[in-house]
Write a protein that holds these residues in place. Structure first.
Motif, mmCIF file in Angstrom:
data_model
loop_
_atom_site.group_PDB
_atom_site.id
_atom_site.type_symbol
_atom_site.label_atom_id
_atom_site.label_comp_id
_atom_site.label_asym_id
_atom_site.label_seq_id
_atom_site.Cartn_x
_atom_site.Cartn_y
_atom_site.Cartn_z
ATOM 1 N N PHE A 60 0.846 -1.181 0.000
ATOM 2 C CA PHE A 60 0.000 0.000 0.000
ATOM 3 C C PHE A 60 0.889 1.240 0.000
ATOM 4 N N THR A 67 -3.029 4.900 -2.622
ATOM 5 C CA THR A 67 -2.706 3.613 -3.240
ATOM 6 C C THR A 67 -3.337 3.462 -4.614
ATOM 7 N N HIS A 141 -4.630 -2.264 -3.656
ATOM 8 C CA HIS A 141 -3.314 -2.684 -3.180
ATOM 9 C C HIS A 141 -2.600 -3.401 -4.319
#
Length: 395
Positions: A60, A67, A141
């Motif tokens: 992240f 992100t 992510h």
């Protein structure tokens, strides 16, 4: 198509622990591990979590809100061997073959900037972080895996416990040794591959690197050459500053118009460490250094100095400098970088000659047709008297 079995990165308790033997045992590799850096631009602050699937990492940005859409760059040179979308599983996926049996895999990407067969160098943009695929559970992510091809099938297994995944190493530091761990990392992905040098030959408009022609019949007498990564693709484009017109050109386009004056000397660098190379000039008559929209330095440098720029300390940002032929000294603001090295008539250039993220001085000596860096003759009997040197990851 194999269904990827990883689950919600935030629901650690639902994931079974991976047997430790799969996390740490490494069979002999075909070659030494490449010098991997984190797959984010230089200076980026990131947080890596192993959750319940070490040695794989979920990465992240810091802050987490940054992100989605974060730029993703290659951690080492290689060739893309997988690039596709699997909406029912892992979403957008890229895998890079780094040679010697080493692979990295990138999962859940918002977008992919490279396709199969694309050659990358360290720092090449390969895509953007996202949350594509059902198994992302809507959480932005990067799911990242490093692996060794142990079965010799020319790819790396990913997405589930297997004996090809291995603990990632960024900048010489190992991560992902066990589950439920968190690491705070600052990316040192600040260099690319080993730079090469070349020349612009104004008399013919040709550009050469040892053993190959870079471009033919492009450029004019009076043009001053440069090489710069102007679009963040990991490759340096050749270009010229045309003082008579105040224009900056790369093949096929005018990059900047009406900027710069006769007498200005061009220099290029990433002044902010953000991965974008920009142009600048040293104006000897005013001892001033200008980048577009700002002054880099005032009252520094002397008439006769030859401007250079480089990342002298490996922090990802370039600094101005000069080679002073009258003394053979190399200066950067505040200190002497190198003393008594170089001769009048030498033509300076700068590059990262060993891919360590730091730039080093070099010179082309037309009187002997030799190319030197400290302690090393880089090339002998190559180049002509009127050639002007350039250096970089030349495309």
């Amino acid at each position: 198509m194999r269904r990827w079995r990883w689950r919600n990165p935030l629901a650690v308790s639902t994931i079974a622990a991976v047997p430790a033997v799969l996390l740490t045992v490494l069979a002999p590799e075909a070659s030494a591990r490449p010098n991997f850096q984190a797959p984010f631009p230089c200076g980026t602050a990131i947080r890596a979590e192993s959750f319940g699937h070490a040695p794989a990492l979920d990465i992240f940005r810091n802050p987490t809100s940054a992100t989605e859409g974060a730029q993703l760059v290659a951690p080492a040179p290689g060739v893309v061997n997988q690039s596709y979308s699997n909406p029912a599983g892992a979403g957008n996926i890229i895998q890079i073959d780094h040679g010697g049996g080493w692979f990295t895999t990138y999962i859940h990407l918002q977008s992919r900037a490279v396709g199969v067969g694309h050659r990358v160098v360290r720092g090449t943009t390969i895509g953007r972080v996202g949350h594509t695929g059902e198994t992302s559970n809507g959480v932005p992510h990067l799911h990242f895996e490093m692996a060794v091809d142990r079965n010799g099938d020319g790819q790396a297994e990913w997405g589930y416990a297997n004996n090809e995944r291995t603990t990632p190493v960024f900048n010489g530091v190992t991560y992902g040794q066990s589950n439920s761990q968190t690491w705070q990392i600052t990316s040192r992905n600040c260099g690319t591959a080993v730079d090469e040098f070349g020349v612009f030959r104004p008399s013919t408009g040709d550009w050469f690197a040892p053993g190959r022609t870079i471009a033919s019949n492009w450029g004019e007498p009076g043009d001053l050459p440069f090489a710069a990564d102007l679009n963040r693709d990991g490759y340096d484009e050749i270009g010229v500053f045309r003082p008579s017109a105040g224009t900056w050109h790369t093949p096929g386009r005018v990059v900047y118009s009406n900027w710069g004056e006769p007498g200005d000397l061009p220099v290029t660098g990433d002044w902010d460490g953000n991965g974008i190379t920009d142009v600048a000039v040293f104006r000897p008559s005013a001892k001033t250094w200008f980048a577009r929209g700002r002054v880099l330095a005032e009252n520094w440098g002397e008439p006769g100095d030859r401007p250079v720029a480089g990342d002298w300390n490996g922090d990802g940002a370039d600094e101005i400098g000069v080679f002073r032929p009258s003394t053979g000294n190399w200066h950067i603001p505040g200190r002497v970088l190198l003393s008594n090295w170089g001769e009048p008539g030498d033509r300076p250039f700068v590059g990262d000659w060993n891919a360590d993220g730091r730039d080093e001085p070099a010179v082309f000596r037309p009187s002997t047709k030799t190319w030197h860096r400290v302690g090393v003759i880089m090339q002998s009997n190559w180049g002509e008297a009127g050639d002007l040197p350039v250096a970089g990851n030349l495309s």
